[in-house]
Design a protein around this motif. Structure first.
Motif, short mmCIF file in Angstrom:
data_model
loop_
_atom_site.label_atom_id
_atom_site.label_comp_id
_atom_site.label_asym_id
_atom_site.label_seq_id
_atom_site.Cartn_x
_atom_site.Cartn_y
_atom_site.Cartn_z
N GLN A 33 2.61 10.68 -5.75
CA GLN A 33 2.47 9.25 -5.49
C GLN A 33 1.00 8.88 -5.30
OE1 GLN A 33 5.05 7.22 -5.86
NE2 GLN A 33 3.67 5.47 -5.62
N ALA A 34 0.23 9.78 -4.65
CA ALA A 34 -1.20 9.52 -4.47
C ALA A 34 -1.93 9.47 -5.81
CB ALA A 34 -1.83 10.59 -3.58
N VAL A 35 -1.47 10.27 -6.77
CA VAL A 35 -2.09 10.28 -8.10
C VAL A 35 -1.93 8.91 -8.76
CG1 VAL A 35 -1.92 11.20 -10.44
CG2 VAL A 35 -1.91 12.75 -8.49
N VAL A 36 -0.68 8.41 -8.84
CA VAL A 36 -0.47 7.14 -9.55
C VAL A 36 -1.10 5.97 -8.79
CG1 VAL A 36 1.58 7.91 -10.79
CG2 VAL A 36 1.85 6.91 -8.52
N GLU A 37 -1.02 6.00 -7.46
CA GLU A 37 -1.64 4.92 -6.70
C GLU A 37 -3.17 4.96 -6.85
OE1 GLU A 37 -0.23 5.36 -2.74
OE2 GLU A 37 1.79 4.62 -3.19
N GLY A 38 -3.73 6.18 -6.95
CA GLY A 38 -5.17 6.31 -7.15
C GLY A 38 -5.61 5.74 -8.48
N VAL A 39 -4.80 5.93 -9.53
CA VAL A 39 -5.14 5.38 -10.83
C VAL A 39 -5.19 3.86 -10.77
CG1 VAL A 39 -4.31 5.09 -13.20
CG2 VAL A 39 -4.23 7.33 -12.13
N VAL A 40 -4.20 3.26 -10.09
CA VAL A 40 -4.11 1.80 -10.03
C VAL A 40 -5.19 1.22 -9.13
CG1 VAL A 40 -2.65 -0.13 -9.27
CG2 VAL A 40 -1.66 1.75 -10.60
N THR A 41 -5.39 1.81 -7.95
CA THR A 41 -6.34 1.23 -6.99
C THR A 41 -7.77 1.66 -7.24
OG1 THR A 41 -6.02 3.05 -5.42
CG2 THR A 41 -4.57 1.14 -5.21
N GLY A 42 -7.97 2.80 -7.90
CA GLY A 42 -9.32 3.31 -8.02
C GLY A 42 -9.90 3.37 -9.40
N LEU A 43 -9.07 3.50 -10.45
CA LEU A 43 -9.59 3.67 -11.80
C LEU A 43 -9.40 2.45 -12.68
CD1 LEU A 43 -8.76 7.38 -12.64
CD2 LEU A 43 -10.75 6.40 -11.54
N GLY A 44 -8.81 1.38 -12.16
CA GLY A 44 -8.81 0.13 -12.89
C GLY A 44 -7.71 -0.03 -13.92
N PHE A 45 -6.54 0.59 -13.71
CA PHE A 45 -5.39 0.36 -14.58
C PHE A 45 -4.29 -0.33 -13.79
CE2 PHE A 45 -7.63 3.85 -16.59
CZ PHE A 45 -7.59 3.49 -17.93
N GLY A 46 -3.53 -1.19 -14.47
CA GLY A 46 -2.51 -1.97 -13.77
C GLY A 46 -1.26 -1.18 -13.48
#
Length: 477
Positions: A33-46
Motif C-alpha cells: 500500500q505504501a508503494v502505490v500511495e507513494g506513486v500517487v503522492t510523490g511521483l505525480g501519477f493519479g
C-alpha cells in the motif's frame, strides 16, 4: 515553466520522501500500500495499481491508490501468468519500464479498468487507454510484482526525468517488497515456533541479504554475535573477523548517542529501526549499508537482529542527481541555483560580520566569432577551457558559476580594493590567453557589485554587476 534542473531536483526530493515512507520494516501488506500511495503522492501519477506475483505465477491486484472506482473494480482480481505478455509485445521499452500507447491496441479491445477522462487531440498528451508498467524485481532477479500507473499530473506522457525516477522507485519498491516478504516470513516463524533456533538458523543463513545478531544488553552490548554468509560477502570480512567485534567500530556514526536513543524507542515499542551508515571494508574503501535493526527477545538477554544491503550504487545515483541539479552540464561549474544558495550564505555572513564581498559579472568578447567561424563544438570546447581558467584564477573559497551562454559570475567574500583589482586582473589575463587551435582572441569584460549588509538579493546584485560590465565593455570600444 520550470527548467530541467528544477524539475529534476523537485522529483529527487519527492523520491527521497516516498522511499522513506515506503521503507523496510513494514509488513508485506503495508509495504504494497505504501508503494502505490507513494506513486500517487510523490511521483505525480493519479492512479497506481500493484499486482503481486504469487508462487504459481498468477498476478493478484493487492493495492490500489488514487481512485476509489479503480480500487472497487480491480482490488482482489486474479489474472493468469501471461496477462502482460500480449501488451508487452507491442510496448515501447523505456529502460525497465514498458509503455503501451493506445494507438497500438487492437481495435475494440480494452483490458482492465479505464479512467473516465477527456481525450486530448495533442499526440503527446496522456490518453485514457495508454498504459505504463514498471516490473518489480527482487535482488536475485525474481519478478515479484507489476506496478501500473495512470493519469500523469501534467496530463502528458512522462518525459525522461519522470521515467528515470519511476524506474528508480520501481527498483526500490522491488527491494522493499522482497524485504517485507522476508520480514513476514520471519515474524510468522517467530509466532508459530517461538523463534526456534533451528528454524531461525535456516532463515538466517539462507537470506539473500546480510543478517547479523548483536548483543543489546550487558557487558557484551554492541558486539556481533552471529553473521550469515551474505553479511560477510557484502562487508568483505570473514565471520572470524566480525564475531566478537564491536559493530560500531566498522561504522561511521555521526551521533552514536542518538542512534542508541532511537534503538531504545524501538525496544520499548517492539518496532524496527531503519538506518543508513557508511561501512569501512578491509581494503579501506567505504560503502553505504542500508538496513533495519529490530529487538528480539525480552529482559537482559535481548539481541538486535540486523538486516543489511549494499546501497552504495543508489547513494551514488542520488549524489549524481543532486550534482546535475546544481551544476552546468557543459562546464561542470555551479549553475545559477547553486550560486543563489552560496550567495544567501555569504550575505548572511556579511550581515553578521560587516565584511564586504563582491559579485563579478564576466561577459566574453569576440566569442561569437568562435561559434560563427569554427562551429558550436569548437565553441563548447572554448567555453570549457575558459571555465577552467576562471576556476584556477580565483581564490580558494570563491565560486565561479556559469549563468548561460558566454556569461559567468564570480562570488568572492571578504574582498575589496586592491585585492579585488588583483582578482580582476588575474581573470582578464587568464581569459585573454590564446585558445588551443583557435586564432580568435577572446577576452572578457568584467563588472563588479559590492556585497554589503544592505544588499537586498542576488538578482539586484547581478543587475548592478551587469550594468558595470556593460560600462566596462563600452570603455574598451
Amino acid at each position: 515553466m520550470q527548467d530541467e534542473p528544477t524539475v529534476r531536483l523537485t522529483a529527487v526530493r519527492r523520491l527521497y520522501e516516498v522511499s522513506a515512507r515506503m521503507g523496510a520494516g513494514r509488513s508485506l501488506g503495508e509495504t504494497l500500500q505504501a508503494v502505490v500511495e507513494g506513486v500517487v503522492t510523490g511521483l505525480g501519477f493519479g492512479i497506481a495499481v500493484l499486482n503481486l506475483r504469487h508462487p504459481d505465477g498468477k498476478f493478484e491486484v493487492i493495492a490500489v491508490a488514487g481512485s476509489p472506482e479503480a480500487r472497487e473494480a480491480l482490488l482482489g482480481t486474479v489474472s493468469s501468468a501471461d496477462i502482460f505478455d500480449a501488451e508487452f509485445a507491442i510496448a515501447d521499452e523505456w529502460g525497465r519500464l514498458r509503455f503501451v500507447p493506445h494507438e497500438r491496441l487492437p481495435e475494440g479491445e480494452v483490458v482492465g479498468w479505464v479512467p473516465d477522462v477527456p481525450v486530448s487531440d495533442d499526440p503527446a498528451a496522456w490518453h485514457p487507454l495508454d498504459a505504463l508498467f514498471a516490473p518489480l524485481y527482487a535482488p536475485d532477479g525474481e519478478l515479484v510484482g507489476m506496478l501500473s500507473v495512470d493519469l500523469p499530473e501534467d496530463q502528458r506522457r512522462p518525459g525522461p526525468i519522470h521515467r528515470e525516477l519511476l524506474e528508480i522507485f520501481a527498483t526500490q519498491a522491488g527491494l522493499a517488497i522482497d524485504k517485507a516478504r522476508l520480514t513476514d516470513q520471519l515474524l510468522a516463524e517467530k509466532a508459530r515456533l517461538e523463534a526456534s533456533e533451528t528454524t531461525f538458523r535456516m532463515v538466517f543463513e539462507g537470506a539473500g541479504n546480510g543478517m547479523a545478531t548483536v548483543a543489546f544488553d550487558g557487558p557484551e552490548a554492541g558486539r556481533i554475535l552471529r553473521v550469515n554468509d551474505a553479511f560477510c560477502r557484502i562487508t568483505g570480512y570473514g565471520a572470524d573477523q566480525l564475531v566478537g567485534a564491536r559493530l560500531l567500530d566498522f561504522l561511521r556514526d555521526e551521533d552514536p548517542s542518538r542512534s542508541r536513543e532511537q534503538l531504545e524507542k524501538v525496544a520499548s515499542g517492539n518496532g524496527s529501526y531503519r538506518f543508513e551508515r557508511i561501512f569501512s571494508r578491509p581494503s579501506g574503501n567505504e560503502i553505504w549499508l542500508g538496513g533495519t535493526a529490530a529487538i528480539v527477545g525480552a529482559g537482559p538477554g535481548r539481541i538486535l537482529l540486523i538486516q543489511i544491503d549494499d546501497v552504495t550504487a543508489r547513494k551514488d545515483a542520488e549524489r549524481e542527481l543532486r550534482h546535475h541539479a546544481a551544476h552546468d552540464p557543459l562546464t561542470g561549474l555551479p549553475n545559477r541555483r547553486l550560486l543563489q544558495h552560496r550567495f544567501a550564505a555569504a550575505l548572511e555572513r556579511t550581515r553578521a560580520t560587516g565584511r564586504r564581498g563582491a559579485l563579478l559579472f564576466c561577459d566574453l568578447n569576440h566569442f561569437k566569432l568562435v561559434n560563427d567561424g569554427y562551429g558550436h563544438e569548437a565553441g563548447d570546447r572554448a567555453l570549457q577551457e575558459i571555465a577552467g581558467r576562471l576556476a584556477n584564477a580565483v581564490r580558494h573559497g570563491d565560486t565561479v558559476a556559469r549563468l548561460g551562454g558566454d556569461e559567468f559570475a564570480i562570488l568572492a567574500e571578504d574582498i575589496a580594493d586592491d585585492d579585488l583589482a588583483a582578482l580582476i586582473t588575474r581573470l582578464e589575463s587568464a581569459v585573454g590567453q590564446p585558445l588551443p587551435n583557435l586564432p580568435v582572441q577572446v577576452t572578457t569584460s568584467i563588472g563588479t557589485a559590492p556585497i554589503t549588509p544592505e544588499t537586498p538579493d542576488l538578482d539586484t546584485l547581478l543587475h548592478t554587476a551587469d550594468q558595470a560590465m556593460y560600462q566596462s565593455k563600452q570603455r574598451r570600444q
